[in-house]
Design a protein around this motif. Structure first.
Motif, PDB file in Angstrom:
ATOM      1  N   ASN A 447       5.250  25.045  10.206  1.00  0.00           N
ATOM      2  CA  ASN A 447       4.191  24.706  11.157  1.00  0.00           C
ATOM      3  C   ASN A 447       2.934  24.258  10.418  1.00  0.00           C
ATOM      4  N   GLN A 448       2.726  22.953  10.379  1.00  0.00           N
ATOM      5  CA  GLN A 448       1.534  22.406   9.744  1.00  0.00           C
ATOM      6  C   GLN A 448       0.354  22.553  10.721  1.00  0.00           C
ATOM      7  N   LYS A 449      -0.752  23.076  10.220  1.00  0.00           N
ATOM      8  CA  LYS A 449      -1.920  23.271  11.072  1.00  0.00           C
ATOM      9  C   LYS A 449      -2.652  21.951  11.266  1.00  0.00           C
ATOM     10  N   LEU A 450      -2.714  21.501  12.518  1.00  0.00           N
ATOM     11  CA  LEU A 450      -3.344  20.229  12.864  1.00  0.00           C
ATOM     12  C   LEU A 450      -4.676  20.533  13.544  1.00  0.00           C
ATOM     13  N   ASN A 451      -5.783  20.304  12.820  1.00  0.00           N
ATOM     14  CA  ASN A 451      -7.081  20.676  13.383  1.00  0.00           C
ATOM     15  C   ASN A 451      -7.699  19.582  14.244  1.00  0.00           C
ATOM     16  N   ASP A 452      -7.001  18.453  14.382  1.00  0.00           N
ATOM     17  CA  ASP A 452      -7.461  17.388  15.275  1.00  0.00           C
ATOM     18  C   ASP A 452      -6.237  16.578  15.677  1.00  0.00           C
ATOM     19  N   SER A 727       0.494  11.064  24.683  1.00  0.00           N
ATOM     20  CA  SER A 727       1.234  10.396  23.610  1.00  0.00           C
ATOM     21  C   SER A 727       1.975  11.399  22.737  1.00  0.00           C
ATOM     22  N   ILE A 728       2.829  10.855  21.887  1.00  0.00           N
ATOM     23  CA  ILE A 728       3.561  11.664  20.918  1.00  0.00           C
ATOM     24  C   ILE A 728       3.680  10.822  19.650  1.00  0.00           C
ATOM     25  N   PRO A 729       2.696  10.884  18.766  1.00  0.00           N
ATOM     26  CA  PRO A 729       2.666  10.016  17.586  1.00  0.00           C
ATOM     27  C   PRO A 729       3.819  10.242  16.621  1.00  0.00           C
ATOM     28  N   GLY A 781       5.103  19.809  15.563  1.00  0.00           N
ATOM     29  CA  GLY A 781       4.172  18.692  15.561  1.00  0.00           C
ATOM     30  C   GLY A 781       3.483  18.535  16.908  1.00  0.00           C
ATOM     31  N   PHE A 782       2.591  17.538  16.971  1.00  0.00           N
ATOM     32  CA  PHE A 782       1.763  17.341  18.166  1.00  0.00           C
ATOM     33  C   PHE A 782       2.503  16.570  19.254  1.00  0.00           C
ATOM     34  N   ILE A 783       2.483  17.137  20.462  1.00  0.00           N
ATOM     35  CA  ILE A 783       2.987  16.460  21.652  1.00  0.00           C
ATOM     36  C   ILE A 783       1.897  16.583  22.712  1.00  0.00           C
ATOM     37  N   GLY A 784       1.437  15.466  23.237  1.00  0.00           N
ATOM     38  CA  GLY A 784       0.390  15.499  24.247  1.00  0.00           C
ATOM     39  C   GLY A 784       0.823  16.265  25.485  1.00  0.00           C
ATOM     40  N   ASN A 785      -0.132  16.989  26.085  1.00  0.00           N
ATOM     41  CA  ASN A 785       0.185  17.794  27.266  1.00  0.00           C
ATOM     42  C   ASN A 785       0.768  16.964  28.394  1.00  0.00           C
TER      43      ASN A 785
END
Length: 835
Positions: A447-452, A727-729, A781-785
């Motif tokens: 789990n990489q910490k994504l601060n933005d 989005s889901i980059p 990873g980041f997945i938009g709500n």
């Protein structure tokens, strides 16, 4: 004594005269600053510098796919250049990577300058010549001071093939006069463009994965030197103001204060130079430090201060009018880049002690003070570990193999839970306690910490999931006996073999099948587990039988020679199975050799086409015919049985669509990825539809209308961040597999897909949903709500049987950037096993 002194004076005078003959780029190249320089002219200019200056030394470090030389140039004082090897060893010894250090030479700072990773950002290479000249220019006393304690390693062109593709095109279409108007053809680059390398890979995304030969050769040299500063010189859209550090968020939590501090120093120093010229610029806005395979992050995770600098220039040609009415020329772009890069060298030289201390602390302290949550990673024994070990070796990451069985507990990447397990002999072990501790953790941390969330690239890359192996992250390092390698026992086939068995479990399996097909060897594939004595053949396993190949001379030797790279191959001496799966029965399908057509050209994504082309050419070395989309009507489709459609916007006419459908119904196979799915979406006779029912479609449209009404009252300045929520980059998504279908063979219990866009399709009716995202899926990873819930019960990979033919829908691209190893096997299934 007078004679010696006189001889010394003559030598000094001769040296000065030679140095004085060094020509500037403008003196050496008649069109410098007005037209792009051919690559061979760039090489000639640097040859001139090395011949006439004692301050610069060349090293060829490789060649490109098109056989152009790759070079770096070491620039420093003559004394430093004479002691390069010792300086290199001193640097490595200071961080525990060499035992050959000799501090008698003294500490030297190493600054690496990389230009033109993207071929059409050509002001990089143009400015590299000015930077090199100013560093060796005998009249520039200031730069000579910097070189006393600094070694500059200058790579003038990382991507010569892309640079030459763009340069040849621009030269061919250029007239005598510049045309700054936006409609001129020199501002409208033709497909595929010069940004990418020969195989159309983006080399700036390939530093860690090293799928491309340019990256492999460059990073090998980089790791032999381990600089303290790395500058990656780019261009962006021509209308954009110059960008230099500090970088934008998200900045990875492992990047240390000294790295950020030097970014601030650079921002201050460069801005003063730009302010004096009234040049526009920005910092901290767009280019982040998170994804590990960039030219700024890879160095940063290896202890250096990595940075991206960006000049407006893409699409500018020789000159272009910006929106403010000013015309930006090649010379403007050179001046801005040269000013920035020279300021980086100047700033680094002035902060040498700080940078060396920070770099050494980063590398030496990280193994003692673990930055992440885990101290050890265990990958269960799996044939796919061959490729994972190769990746670790390329990056100088230490690893070993277990040589004993030990009980342990760790975080399981697939279940996302702590789990007890047994470390067994031949499991791959990676410990954080090593000099490359930080980079190791960046690659393996679950789990990489994504601060933005406003990131520039993909936000997850967990290696066990990318390689399709069972992996564990352990909070404590377990003591166990290890070994450096797994011993391979060479097989000797008996005099009489009924069939050879090739397990289907990694990319080597696919390459061996490629070789067999090209040698006209008939091959069968198992649909289910079959047992022949002590040989078990899993689904997908290949069989080469003597009965299918009666004309093969010296069958045993011929076949064993063709498949020997697959070290886990085996053989059976009878076709009688102990579980009623005899070789001559329905369980073993005779495979049809693909005759492959791949479409390219306008509308097709350059990089996604490149990924498919590279897979065919290099990964499995299988013949493929590449045809431009605009020649569609000239294609004799019945010369082929397989069509690959990479991501893109295909604009087929109604007649072309009918031609394609008829070919499929008569036995053709289409492998369609990402945007290519639009060819079949909602079309009569195909199962592909974004919605499971009309009711679902209406509900989605109502939700979209409601959102549009709500947005009327929202803050304009937060528009971009709101878009990110939908989005889901680039995130890793769990998929459930239909393990009975050939498209899933060899992938494991689950398939974790790298999803890079918001395209979704409900589970298909009248088609086989081979890999789909379950209701309560796991992700990294980041997945938009706005999209997170929509992914549940959507299909990722499906097979639509039409008449005698097949369409394979790939919502995600399994070949993305060539590094998703389990994706290579999935695509191999589609190409070879799905009939």
């Amino acid at each position: 004594m007078k004679k010696i002194f006189f001889s010394f004076c003559i030598l000094l005078s001769a040296l000065f005269n030679v140095q004085a003959q060094v020509q500037s780029p403008a003196e050496f190249l008649p069109t410098y600053g007005k037209q792009i320089t051919y690559y061979h002219q760039v090489e000639n200019y640097f040859n001139q510098l090395t011949e006439k200056s004692t301050l610069i030394k060349q090293q060829k470090y490789g060649v490109t796919a098109e056989q152009r030389d790759l070079n770096v140039f070491f620039i420093s004082t003559p004394e430093n250049l004479e002691n390069l090897e010792q300086i290199r060893n001193n640097n490595l010894a200071a961080i525990g990577l060499s035992k050959n250090g000799n501090q008698m030479i003294g500490d030297k700072l190493i600054v690496w300058l990389s230009f033109n990773v993207h071929g059409n950002e050509f002001a990089g290479t143009e400015s590299a010549m000015t930077v090199a000249y100013e560093l060796v220019n005998p009249k520039n006393a200031e730069t000579k001071k910097w070189l006393e304690n600094t070694i500059v390693i200058l790579d003038p062109c990382i991507n010569p093939d892309g640079y030459s593709r763009y340069g040849n095109w621009l030269r061919e279409i250029s007239g005598k006069k510049t045309h700054p108007g936006l409609s001129d053809r020199e501002h409208m680059e033709q497909w595929p463009g010069g940004r990418f390398n020969h195989y159309l890979f983006d080399l700036n995304r390939d530093w860690a994965w090293q799928t491309q030969m340019e990256s492999q050769q460059r990073v090998a040299l980089y790791n032999q030197w381990m600089p303290q500063v790395h500058t990656d010189v780019h261009e962006q859209g021509y209308d954009s103001p110059y960008f230099f550090p500090p970088s934008a968020e998200p900045i990875h939590e492992y990047i240390e204060k000294y790295q950020k501090d030097f970014h601030n120093v650079l921002g201050t120093n460069i801005s003063k130079k730009f302010d004096a010229q009234n040049w526009l610029y920005n910092t901290s806005e767009r280019f982040d430090l998170f994804y590990p395979s960039y030219g700024d992050t890879y160095p940063a995770y290896n202890g250096a201060v990595g940075m991206t600098i960006e000049q407006g220039g893409i699409g500018a040609g020789r000159a272009v009018t910006m929106s403010n009415g000013n015309i930006v020329t090649i010379q403007d772009r050179i001046d801005h880049h040269a000013t920035t890069v020279l300021t980086v060298v100047e700033s680094a030289a002035s902060q040498a002690d700080v940078l060396l201390k920070g770099f050494r602390g980063f590398m030496n302290n990280s193994r003692k003070t673990v930055k992440g949550s885990y101290k050890m990673y265990v990958m269960k024994n799996n044939p796919k570990l061959i490729q994972l070990a190769e990746l670790l070796k390329k990056n100088n990451i230490e690893y070993s193999y277990a040589d004993a069985n030990v009980k342990a507990s760790g975080y399981n990447y697939s279940t996302k839970k702590e789990k007890g397990f047994t470390i067994e002999t031949n499991d791959l072990i990676v410990k954080v306690d090593q000099q490359k501790a930080v980079f190791t953790q960046v690659l393996f941390e679950p789990n990489q910490k994504l601060n933005d969330s406003l990131s520039y690239d993909i936000t997850a890359w967990a290696l066990p999931l990318a390689y399709g192996v069972e992996g564990y992250a352990l909070k404590n390092s377990v003591g166990l006996k290890t070994k450096e390698s797994i011993e391979m026992i060479e097989k000797v086939a008996p005099q009489k073999v009924y069939a050879f068995h090739i397990p289907w479990n990694n990319r080597i399996s696919a390459r061996v099948l490629s070789v067999l097909h090209q040698n006209n060897i008939k091959v069968r594939s198992s649909m289910g587990k079959a047992v022949f004595g002590d040989v078990s053949i899993e689904p997908g396993g290949l069989l080469v039988t003597k009965g299918d190949n009666p004309k093969v001379v010296d069958f045993e030797k011929t076949v064993s020679d063709l498949i020997k790279t697959k070290t886990d191959y085996n053989y059976i001496t009878s076709g009688f199975s102990s579980n009623a799966k005899d070789v001559g029965g329905e369980n073993f399908n005779l495979l049809k050799a693909p005759k492959v057509l791949l479409l390219s050209g306008k509308g097709v994504s350059s990089t996604e086409f490149g990924a498919a082309w590279y897979y065919m050419q290099e990964t499995i070395e299988y013949p493929v015919s590449v045809v431009e989309v605009n020649n569609f009507n000239r294609i004799s489709f019945y010369d082929y049985n397989t069509l690959i459609l990479a991501d893109g916007e295909y604009e087929f006419t109604e007649d072309q669509q009918k031609k394609l459908t008829e070919w499929v119904r008569n036995g053709g196979k289409v492998i369609a990825m990402n945007g290519a799915l639009s060819i079949f979406e909602g079309k009569e006779g195909y199962a592909l539809n974004p919605y499971a029912s009309e009711e679902d479609k209406l509900n989605a449209e109502k939700e979209k209308d409601s959102l549009a009404l709500d947005e009327r009252f929202l803050d304009y300045q937060e528009t971009e961040r709101r878009d990110i929520s939908r989005s889901i980059p680039g995130a890793i998504i769990e998929n459930v597999l239909n393990k009975t279908h050939p498209l899933s063979f060899g992938l494991g219990e689950k398939y974790f897909s790298l999803k890079t866009d918001d395209r979704t399709y409900s589970l298909l009716k009248d088609a086989l949903n081979v890999a789909y995202i379950p209701k309560d899926y796991k992700s990294y990873g980041f997945i938009g709500n706005g999209i997170k819930k929509k992914l549940s019960n959507t299909v990722s990979f499906a097979v639509d049987n039409k008449g005698k033919g097949t369409v394979i829908y790939m919502v995600d691209n399994p070949l993305f950037r060539g590094f998703w190893e389990n994706g290579n096997l999935l695509f191999s299934n589609a190409l070879f096993l799905v009939n």
